[in-house]
Write a protein that holds these residues in place. Structure first.
Motif: not given
Length: 153
Positions: A3-5, A97-99, A101, A118-121, A124
């Motif tokens: 998970f990139s976040g 899992e979506a990121g 927010r 949603y933000h991946e990281t 961000s």
């Protein structure tokens, strides 16, 4: 799958510079250090409570205050993080899992009427909320580059 976040390392024992490193490189073999034992995936399901702790540890140096909510119901699939930016703005963040927010504009507050992206990281998300975060992150990066330069690396 990474998970990139969220960092896959538990970063409790890492320096600011190490926390800033990307530690989810494709194809790179990694060995699990003893401090990573609590940061495991349960089958294909990530424990968002542990992920939330890793998120907090990754960026705590660049915000005024940040902690996993003890009042809201955290679970395997969702965790809530309270953050106060360097500007004094407070937010409640949702991690899934979506990121990540923003779900509230106060600690431990979920406003169902908010429809935020949603933000991946976490980087961000905080970059979009806080100029003070951007400055602190940039300063930490510059300090690391200076140390690398001094060490001849």
């Amino acid at each position: 799958m990474c998970f990139s976040g969220v960092s896959r390392k538990c970063s409790v024992d890492l320096s600011v510079e190490e926390r800033m490193e990307v530690d989810c490189n494709q194809g790179e073999s990694t060995t699990i250090a003893p401090f990573e034992e609590d940061c495991v995936e349960l089958g294909d399901v990530k424990d968002m409570r542990l992920e939330a702790e890793a998120v907090v540890n990754d960026v705590l140096f660049a915000v005024a205050e940040m902690f996993v909510s003890q009042k809201l119901d955290n679970a395997l699939d969702v965790a809530y993080i309270n953050v106060e930016t360097r500007e004094g703005n407070r937010y409640c963040l949702e991690l899934t899992e979506a990121g990540l927010r923003v779900v509230g504009h106060a600690f431990d507050q979920v406003d169902d009427s908010l429809s935020t992206q949603y933000h991946e990281t976490v980087y961000s998300l905080l970059d979009s909320l806080s100029p003070g975060y951007r400055e602190a992150f940039g300063n930490a990066l510059l300090q690391r580059l200076e140390r690398l330069k001094q060490n001849g690396q």
